[in-house]
Design an enzyme around this catalytic site. Structure first.
Site, short mmCIF file in Angstrom:
data_model
loop_
_atom_site.label_atom_id
_atom_site.label_comp_id
_atom_site.label_asym_id
_atom_site.label_seq_id
_atom_site.Cartn_x
_atom_site.Cartn_y
_atom_site.Cartn_z
N SER A 250 3.22 -47.88 -27.84
CA SER A 250 1.88 -47.30 -27.34
C SER A 250 0.51 -48.01 -27.08
O SER A 250 -0.20 -48.95 -28.24
CB SER A 250 1.60 -46.28 -28.58
OG SER A 250 3.37 -45.43 -28.53
N ASP B 78 3.95 -36.33 -36.34
CA ASP B 78 4.51 -35.34 -35.40
C ASP B 78 5.16 -33.87 -35.58
O ASP B 78 4.68 -33.06 -35.03
CB ASP B 78 5.16 -35.82 -33.86
CG ASP B 78 4.89 -36.98 -33.48
OD1 ASP B 78 3.60 -37.02 -33.15
OD2 ASP B 78 5.29 -38.35 -32.96
#
Ligand code: HEM
Lengths: 411, 265
Positions: free
Chosen positions: A222, A247
């Site tokens: 990422s 998350d």
């Protein structure tokens, strides 16, 4: 990075070990979702990929249940959707989840796209990752458009008529394409049938492209709010439990807002006219698409020429494909781009203005406003981005991610 | 099944032309007043249907509106959700006959059953239009969801008629109102094909409530709101539980996330 870590995992469970030796799915999960080194400095914008995935799964799950009760026929579709609402046990819940799920899927994806643009996630080496994302966005738009046709209300019918008619702007073959799309000489039963078939099919193609999107993501890992690459283990944390838990929390908060709409304002984002059965003889006073299409609808109508409008509308998405090459700045993140940061914010305002224009009848002051906003939209990508990258002086970048995190703490 | 090409073309042409005309008329018809906002019992996150009002509203629908409007998505048995017993429902429908087919396939009239959908006043759209000056009365099953301002609009339509002699000359001119047109403040374009359906004492309420125009309009709107979304109370109840559950889960996830990240902050 993904390839940088060592020995394959050892599984204690015999069955797991047996399977993994032949089909290494457990190794894959271990490597890509457990030990996977992830920048330690994500902010909450990085939740929206996970959120979008949850929404995709939810749309497919609720969609399949709807499909088992839905009848794709012009004389029965409207009533069959109402029967799902009224007579199928918990049918109203499934339908409200699906109907509002589409909106919330788009909300998640729009924030996800903004995140990518603001932090420069589309730049090398993530160009293909970005392009796959734009493909997903296009497929979602096609899916949602065809889904909206299924309940066969007034907006379903007239939305389908207006949008399919756009293809008639194509010179020479336009009319034939429209007839082919319709399966006849008007939006009618064959149109509804093929839209249902495609609406069922496309989400699974989206799943496939999402898989590619994730594969591409896991090659270089990422991006992060600083836009600089991790330089060592001090800059990263294992994906699990750090980001699975973060998350998980983000998904829950998102679901709370979503549930607020599903249970307390299920029709707020929809249009009342879609509760009127489709009638080819009565045109609604204003034909408007779902809210998530409004900016593009405004661009379509801003151009006085039909073909020009269609080209501009598709062009508005096409520029996203070449975004990685339009941006000439060496620096990824807007955090270190003092001027571009404001242009980026202004683009958000511009898209919201376009959305408002798209919801208004194309008359009076809305016409020049949507033209101005359209012009700015393209200028942002085609003029501002290439030039600004050359003349802007970025702020000094921190030496590493760990440094930037520690500095923030000291403040 | 196969239609000749020319006919198809003609039909689509006619449809396009008709929709164009209707479309322009509909667009020209803008600029109507917003109906005033009323408080409804079913509003808000905890609002429920007022059973007594909805039952009276059913009486209004049955005795007045049912002559013209169908309610095709609702079955008589659904009325038990408004607090009526099965026997009461059977009593209410004992005089209604519906058309069915007998074992030989011949049409016969038989008494309505609770499982029947509300009887339609007209056999089809064309018959409905022919009996109403060319405008078919719309089905009312989802009417409250199908109009902007929902219940306020329905109530507005039922109470918003202005008699011809109360209109200003400017209004008469602007909207080209004829003596026997129905002028309604809230209907787009104002001229509505439905004559004022309600007035004081149009019905005699079984529960003794005074049947004013306002009362009847509010009651039938309550009933139609229920018909448009019979599961509304269930939806809100479920919602409260789901959201409380999600908040608890989010709180837990947050605590876990803090714990996991403790050594990284
Ligand atoms: C990418 C994921 C999806 C999106 C964005 C999406 C979007 C939509 C939208 C906007 C509607 C109209 C809702 C309404 O106004 O009533 C709809 C309806 C529908 N969808 Fe989907 N959908 C997705 C996936 C699926 C899948 C996978 C299936 C079936 C397997 C499905 C089956 C249906 C059915 C049967 C309807 C009609 C019933 C209804 O209108 O409530 N959908 N969809």
């Amino acid at each position: 990075m993904a390839s940088s870590h060592g020995t394959p995992p050892v599984f204690n469970n015999k069955v797991v070990a047996w399977i993994d030796h032949r089909l290494p799915i457990f190794s894959y999960i271990e490597k890509e979702y457990h030990t996977f080194p992830t920048p330690r400095n994500f902010n909450y914008f990085w939740n929206f990929g996970a959120i979008a995935t949850v929404m995709l799964v939810l749309m497919i799950a609720t969609g399949i249940v709807l499909a088992t009760n839905y009848t794709p026929h012009v004389l029965m579709a409207f009533d069959s959707v109402e029967r799902i609402d009224r007579d199928v046990p918990q049918g109203w819940l499934i339908r409200d989840l699906h109907m509002n799920g589409a909106s919330f899927f788009f909300i998640a994806v729009y924030i996800h796209i903004f995140r990518g643009m603001y932090y420069g996630s589309y730049k090398a080496p993530r160009e293909l990752l970005w392009i796959l994302g734009v493909v997903i966005f296009l497929l979602m738009m096609a899916t949602a458009f065809m889904g909206y046709v299924l309940p066969w209300g007034q907006m379903s019918f007239w939305g389908a008529t207006v949008i399919t008619n756009l293809f008639s702007a194509i010179p020479i073959v336009g009319e034939s394409i429209v007839t082919w799309l319709w399966g006849g000489f008007a939006v009618d039963n064959p149109t509804l049938n093929r839209f249902f078939a495609l609406h069922y099919l496309l989400p699974f193609i989206i799943v496939g492209v999402v898989a590619l999107h994730v594969v591409a993501l896991h090659v270089h890992g990422s991006n992060n709010p600083t836009g600089i690459d991790p330089k060592g283990p001090q800059d990263t944390v294992p994906f699990h439990p750090y980001y699975t838990m973060k998350d998980g929390f983000g998904v829950m908060v998102f679901l709370i807002v979503y549930a607020g709409f599903v249970f307390f304002a299920p029709d707020y984002l929809g249009h009342p006219d879609n509760y009127i059965p489709a009638d080819p003889l009565v045109t609604p006073a204003h034909i408007v698409p779902e809210w998530y299409f409004l900016p593009f609808y405004a661009i379509l109508r801003a151009i006085p020429d039909k073909l020009g409008g269609v080209l501009a509308m598709f062009g508005a998405i096409a520029v996203l494909f070449i975004l990685p090459w339009l941006d000439t700045s060496r620096v990824r993140s807007c955090t270190f781009r003092p001027i571009y940061k404001w242009f980026m914010m202004f683009l958000v305002v511009d898209v919201i203005v376009l959305g408002i224009c798209g919801s208004k009848p194309p008359e009076g002051f809305w016409v020049p406003l949507s033209q101005l906003a359209t012009l700015y939209y393209f200028a942002h990508f085609l003029v501002v981005l290439p030039i600004l990258g050359k003349i802007e002086r970025p702020l000094p970048l921190p030496p590493s991610i760990a440094d930037s995190v520690l500095k923030k703490k000291a403040v | 099944m196969r239609k000749p090409f020319a006919r198809n073309l003609l039909v689509s042409g006619a449809i396009a032309l008709a929709s164009f005309t209707v479309g322009t008329v509909a667009i020209a018809a803008g600029g109507t007043e917003h109906p005033p906002h009323r408080h409804w019992h079913f509003q808000g996150p905890f609002g429920t249907f007022d059973r007594a009002a909805a039952q009276r509203g059913f009486q209004v629908y049955q005795e007045v509106c049912a002559a013209c409007h169908s309610l095709s998505l609702v079955a008589y048995r659904n009325l038990t959700e408004l607090g009526l017993t099965e026997n009461q429902v059977k009593g209410l429908i004992k005089d209604i006959t519906v058309t069915d087919l007998n074992d030989e396939g011949a049409p016969v009239d038989r008494p309505a059953r609770p499982s029947d959908r509300f009887k339609k006043p007209f056999p089809n759209q064309a018959a409905a239009a022919a009996a109403n000056n060319g405008k078919a009365p719309p089905d009312l099953s989802v009417i409250v969801k199908a109009r902007e301002y929902g219940p306020d609009y329905i109530y507005g339509i039922l109470t918003g008629y202005v008699p011809y002699d109360k209109l200003t000359p400017a209004q008469i001119k602007e909207f080209d109102v004829k003596k026997d047109d129905n002028f309604n403040k809230y209907f787009p374009g104002h001229k509505i094909a439905m004559a004022p359906p309600l007035s004081d004492d149009k019905v005699t309420y079984a529960d003794g409530t005074k049947a004013t125009l306002d009362q009847e309009a509010a009651d039938v709107t309550e009933f139609l709101a229920w018909a448009s979304e019979p599961h509304m109370e269930d939806r809100k109840r479920t919602g409260v539980r789901v959201i409380l559950f999600l908040i608890a889960l989010a709180g837990m996830m947050y605590a876990v996330k803090r714990m996991v990240w403790a050594d990284k902050h």
